[in-house]
Design a protein around this motif. Structure first.
Motif, PDB file in Angstrom:
ATOM      1  N   UNK A  98      27.013 -56.174  70.146  1.00  0.00           N
ATOM      2  CA  UNK A  98      26.552 -54.833  69.792  1.00  0.00           C
ATOM      3  C   UNK A  98      25.993 -54.810  68.377  1.00  0.00           C
ATOM      4  N   UNK A  99      26.626 -55.548  67.460  1.00  0.00           N
ATOM      5  CA  UNK A  99      26.108 -55.613  66.094  1.00  0.00           C
ATOM      6  C   UNK A  99      24.733 -56.274  66.045  1.00  0.00           C
ATOM      7  N   UNK A 100      24.439 -57.120  67.036  1.00  0.00           N
ATOM      8  CA  UNK A 100      23.133 -57.782  67.078  1.00  0.00           C
ATOM      9  C   UNK A 100      22.029 -56.797  67.424  1.00  0.00           C
ATOM     10  N   UNK A 101      22.323 -55.822  68.281  1.00  0.00           N
ATOM     11  CA  UNK A 101      21.255 -54.974  68.826  1.00  0.00           C
ATOM     12  C   UNK A 101      21.281 -53.538  68.330  1.00  0.00           C
ATOM     13  N   UNK A 102      22.285 -53.120  67.555  1.00  0.00           N
ATOM     14  CA  UNK A 102      22.412 -51.685  67.304  1.00  0.00           C
ATOM     15  C   UNK A 102      21.265 -51.141  66.462  1.00  0.00           C
ATOM     16  N   UNK A 103      20.658 -51.954  65.599  1.00  0.00           N
ATOM     17  CA  UNK A 103      19.521 -51.459  64.810  1.00  0.00           C
ATOM     18  C   UNK A 103      18.315 -51.216  65.705  1.00  0.00           C
ATOM     19  N   UNK A 104      18.038 -52.160  66.594  1.00  0.00           N
ATOM     20  CA  UNK A 104      16.910 -51.980  67.514  1.00  0.00           C
ATOM     21  C   UNK A 104      17.203 -50.876  68.528  1.00  0.00           C
ATOM     22  N   UNK A 105      18.478 -50.669  68.843  1.00  0.00           N
ATOM     23  CA  UNK A 105      18.835 -49.584  69.753  1.00  0.00           C
ATOM     24  C   UNK A 105      18.390 -48.231  69.209  1.00  0.00           C
ATOM     25  N   UNK A 106      18.427 -48.090  67.902  1.00  0.00           N
ATOM     26  CA  UNK A 106      18.018 -46.822  67.306  1.00  0.00           C
ATOM     27  C   UNK A 106      16.580 -46.488  67.646  1.00  0.00           C
ATOM     28  N   UNK A 107      15.699 -47.486  67.622  1.00  0.00           N
ATOM     29  CA  UNK A 107      14.290 -47.247  67.939  1.00  0.00           C
ATOM     30  C   UNK A 107      14.096 -47.020  69.433  1.00  0.00           C
TER      31      UNK A 107
END
Length: 719
Positions: A586-595
C-alpha cells in the motif's frame, strides 16, 4: 549474443516509458471539413462531482427538447441516438443528434433555439441540479465541449470538459441563495488546415471546441429572443417563480427574499418561460496540431508530474529495501540452512555406513540345525533400527522450516475454493496487464470513447481460458477429481457475484431515472458474453489444465499423519500478518492512488492518461508483493507452521484492506457526495474494485510463495 539486460537498464526502460505518459496516438482517419460544410453537434449527458447519478441531456425537463428534424451534415434525426459500444453504455453515455447547426467558417451572432415552459416541479429539479453543480457534455468531431482556463502564471491555456448548467448566487445580506440557468451558449470552433492532400483541397480540421455559457433573462433580450447585448447583460435568468403570481413583471424582483414554495404552489399550474439561444464563432488556430488537440485537456494534469516521479521514487526505495531483505534471506539464511542440512545428512550417511560395515564383520555362519534366519533377521532388524535412529537424529539436528518437508505440500482445507480464486486472479491479471500495455502505448486514449472499459471486458472474457487452466491445475495439484465441477465453479463464482451486484445496483439507479442505469438489452448482452463465450472458454482451459497439463510435481513426499503445529507468534497469524504485510505494498501505490481517485471521483470531466507512470508503479507493486510474501512465508515456515497456502493468498491481498480504508477516508475528506444512492454507488464500486485488486494481488502472492516453497524444498531433496 546475450540479449539479457541488467536490472538497471530495465529500470531505465521502464522510467522512459513512464516519461512518455501514454502519448496520444491519433485515429486512423482524420475528418476534414470544407468551407460551408455542415458539422453535426451531439449532446451527451450531464454529470456532477457531488453525485454519482448522471442523466441524458435530452431527458432534462427544462432544456429544449429535440424537434425530430433532419439537419444537414448528419444522417440522424434530431434526438436520435448514435450506436454506442459497451464501454460508453457502462459509463453512462447517451449520445444523440442535436438541433444546433454548425457550418464550417460561418459565424452566427444569434440563433434562437426554443422557449421552454417549465412548471414548478421541473423548476425545483433545475434548482437542485444547478445547486449540485451539474455539467453538460456536448461533442463536436469527437471532442467534448470544454470551458477554457489559463494556468496561475498565465503561461498556458487548458480545458475542463463540459460546461455548467447554471450557477448559484448567495446574497451578502444572508438571504436565500438564487439559482440561475445558463440559457445562452457561445460556441467557439477552432480549426486549421487539414494535413496532406485534404488540406491542399481546402479541407479544414477541428482542433478545439469551446463553450462559454451565460444566463440572460427576458429583459435582456429582443423581441426575437436574441440577447440585446451579450457582453453587458442587465438581467440573468433566475430559476424562480413567485407563489400564486401570474404577473410576469414580478418574476424577477430586485429583492433577495425568496419565499419557499408550498404544496399548493407546486400544483397551481404556473410555468416559467426559459428562452434558449446560441452563438457560433469559427476561429483559425495554427498553434495546435490535430494529433495534439487533446493535450489541452491534460495540461492541468501535467502539473502533477513531479508528484508522479515522487511516487515512483518512493516505490523504488521501498522495493529496494525489500529486495535487500529477500536477497539476504535467499543468499545467506536459506543457503546456510540448506548447506548445514546437507552436511548433516552426509555425516549421517557416513555414520550409517560405518555401522553397517561393523555389523557385517561381526557376523558368523550359522551351524547345522540352527535356524538360519534367526540371526540374519536379527542383523536385519539391527540395520533397520540403525536407519530409523539415524533418521531421527537427522530430524533432531534439523530446525525450523526443514522439519516440514513431509507436510509442507499437504493439501489445504478449502482448496476447492482457493483454486477458482487463483483462476479468477489470473484472469484479472491478464486483463490488467493488457489494459496497461495498450494504454501505455496510446492505443487506448480519450478519443476512443469507452474503449478502456470495452477492451477490458473483452480481455476479461477472453482470459477465461487462463482462468480455467490455472484453477483446474491447482485443483488437481490439491488432489481434486471432478474437473468439470471445478470449471463450472470457476466460471460462475467471481463473474456471478459481480453480475449480481451490478444488477442490484442497477435497480437503485434505474429508480432514479439516471443514464448510468444499464438498459435491459445491455444486461442481456453481458449475460450472453458471460454464459455463451466466457463459460466455454473456461471449460476449454479447464480441460487442458486438468487432462493435458496435469498437476505440478512436488519435490518432497507428504506423510500420512500431519505434524503438530506449535504456537506461532501473534504477528505471523492470519489476520495480523496480512494487515501488517499489506502496509508495504500500500505504501508503494498510495501516492499514485491519489491521482487515480481524483480522476475517477473528482475530475470526472477530465481524463486519466498517465498510464506510463501507472505501469511502472504497478510493476514495482507486483515485485513488492512477491518479496513481502517470500519474507512472510519464510518466517511462517521457520515457526514450523506448514499452513501456508491460504496464508500466501491473504498476504498478497492484504493491501486491499488498506485500499478500502483509503476509499472510506477519501469519501469523507475529499468528496462532497450527497444522497443515499450516490453513497451506495461509491462504496459498492469501491468494494468491487477492491475485490478485483485483492484477487489479483492475492494470486501474485500465492504463485510467488508456491514457487519459493518448491525451490527451497527442492534444494534439500536427497539425491
Amino acid at each position: 549474443m546475450d540479449c539479457r539486460l541488467p536490472l538497471g537498464r530495465w529500470l531505465l526502460v521502464l522510467l522512459g516509458l513512464a516519461y512518455v505518459e501514454a502519448f496520444y496516438i491519433p485515429g486512423w482517419s482524420i475528418k476534414s471539413y470544407k468551407e460551408n460544410e455542415p458539422i453535426p453537434l451531439m449532446v451527451n449527458k450531464v454529470y456532477s462531482d457531488n453525485t454519482q447519478l448522471q442523466f441524458a441531456y435530452y431527458d432534462l425537463p427544462f432544456v429544449c427538447p429535440p424537434t425530430g428534424n433532419r439537419h444537414a451534415g448528419s444522417s440522424l434525426l434530431s434526438g436520435e441516438s448514435i450506436p454506442l459500444n459497451l464501454g460508453e453504455v457502462l459509463r453512462g453515455d447517451r449520445i444523440t443528434q442535436s438541433d444546433i447547426e454548425l457550418v464550417m467558417g460561418q459565424d452566427k451572432e444569434c440563433n434562437v433555439l426554443c422557449t421552454r415552459s417549465v412548471g414548478r416541479s421541473d423548476l425545483k429539479r433545475a434548482n437542485q441540479m444547478v445547486k449540485e453543480g451539474y455539467v453538460a457534455e456536448w461533442i463536436v468531431d469527437n471532442l467534448p465541449g470544454a470551458t477554457s482556463f489559463v494556468t496561475v502564471d498565465k503561461s498556458r491555456k487548458y480545458y475542463a470538459a463540459g460546461f455548467k448548467l447554471g450557477y448559484t448566487d448567495i446574497p451578502l445580506n444572508g438571504g436565500a441563495p438564487k439559482y440561475y440557468i445558463n440559457n445562452h451558449l457561445s460556441i467557439v470552433i477552432r480549426h486549421r488546415q487539414a494535413p496532406g492532400k485534404a488540406g491542399e483541397r481546402g479541407g479544414r480540421v477541428i482542433v478545439g471546441f469551446e463553450v462559454y455559457p451565460k444566463s440572460i433573462g427576458p429583459k435582456s433580450r429582443t423581441t426575437s429572443g436574441c440577447p440585446s447585448d451579450i457582453d453587458n447583460v442587465d438581467q440573468q435568468m433566475e430559476l424562480y417563480y413567485f407563489p400564486n403570481s401570474t404577473d410576469v413583471s414580478v418574476q424577477y424582483p430586485e429583492s433577495s427574499i425568496r419565499p419557499p414554495d408550498t404544496d399548493d404552489d407546486i400544483d397551481d399550474g404556473a410555468t416559467l418561460d426559459i428562452p434558449y439561444s446560441y452563438s457560433v464563432y469559427f476561429r483559425e488556430d495554427d498553434k495546435i496540431e490535430w494529433a495534439h488537440r487533446w493535450d489541452l485537456y491534460f495540461v492541468n494534469q501535467e502539473e502533477g508530474s513531479r508528484i508522479h516521479w515522487l511516487a515512483i521514487i518512493n516505490s523504488l526505495i521501498i522495493s529496494g529495501l525489500l529486495s535487500s531483505i529477500v536477497a539476504m534471506i535467499l543468499a545467506r539464511t536459506i543457503r546456510g540452512d540448506i548447506k548445514s542440512y546437507k552436511d548433516s545428512v552426509a555425516e549421517d550417511g557416513k555414520l550409517r555406513q560405518k555401522r553397517r560395515s561393523h555389523q557385517s564383520s561381526g557376523s558368523r555362519t550359522p551351524k547345522q540345525g540352527e535356524q538360519a534366519g534367526g540371526l540374519l533377521e536379527q542383523v536385519g532388524d539391527t540395520e533397520n533400527d540403525a536407519d530409523v535412529s539415524s533418521d531421527e537424529e537427522t530430524l533432531e539436528d534439523a530446525t525450523g522450516w526443514k522439519l516440514l518437508h513431509g507436510d509442507v505440500f499437504r493439501s489445504p482445507t478449502g482448496g476447492n475454493l482457493l483454486a477458482p480464486m487463483i483462476g479468477s486472479g489470473m484472469q484479472l491479471l491478464f486483463m490488467a496487464v493488457g489494459l496497461l500495455f495498450l494504454s501505455s502505448l496510446g492505443v487506448l486514449n480519450p478519443s476512443f470513447r469507452g474503449g478502456f472499459v470495452s477492451v477490458g471486458v473483452g480481455l476479461f472474457v477472453f482470459a477465461g481460458i487462463f482462468s480455467g487452466y490455472f484453477s483446474t491445475r491447482v485443483y488437481k495439484t490439491f488432489g481434486g477429481i471432478s474437473w468439470r465441477k471445478m470449471a463450472l465453479i470457476t466460471a460462475v463464482l467471481f463473474p456471478g457475484l459481480l453480475f449480481t451486484l451490478v444488477f442490484v445496483l442497477n435497480l437503485f439507479v434505474w429508480a432514479q431515472a439516471s443514464s448510468t442505469a444499464l438498459p435491459f438489452g445491455t444486461l442481456i448482452g453481458i449475460l450472453f458474453l458471460w454464459l455463451c463465450i466466457q463459460l466455454p472458454l473456461v471449460y476449454v482451459g479447464s480441460w487442458y489444465g486438468y487432462v493435458r497439463a496435469g498437476p505440478w510435481d512436488h519435490p518432497t513426499k507428504t506423510t500420512t499423519l500431519p505434524r503438530q503445529i506449535p504456537v506461532v507468534p501473534w504477528y505471523i497469524r492470519g489476520p495480523q500478518s496480512a494487515l501488517i504485510a499489506g502496509l508495504i505494498p500500500f505504501a508503494v501505490i498510495f501516492i499514485e492512488l491519489l491521482f487515480v481517485f481524483q480522476s475517477m471521483w473528482q475530475d470526472k470531466s477530465g481524463y486519466y492518461y498517465v498510464f506510463g507512470f501507472l505501469s511502472v508503479v504497478s510493476i514495482i507493486l507486483i515485485l513488492s508483493i512477491a518479496e513481502v510474501t517470500i519474507v512472510t512465508i519464510y518466517i511462517k515456515l521457520s515457526c514450523e507452521d506448514y499452513n501456508w497456502w491460504w496464508h500466501s493468498f491473504f498476504i498478497g491481498a492484504g493491501s486491499s484492506v488498506w485500499v478500502f480504508l483509503y476509499c472510506v477516508w477519501y469519501y469523507f475528506t475529499k468528496l462532497h457526495i450527497e444522497g443515499f444512492v450516490s453513497g451506495l454507488l461509491f462504496f459498492s464500486y469501491s468494494f468491487m474494485a477492491v475485490c478485483v485488486y485483492g484477487l489479483l494481488t492475492g494470486t501474485v502472492g500465492f504463485l510467488t510463495a508456491y514457487a519459493f516453497v518448491r525451490r527451497i524444498y527442492g534444494a534439500i531433496k536427497a539425491d
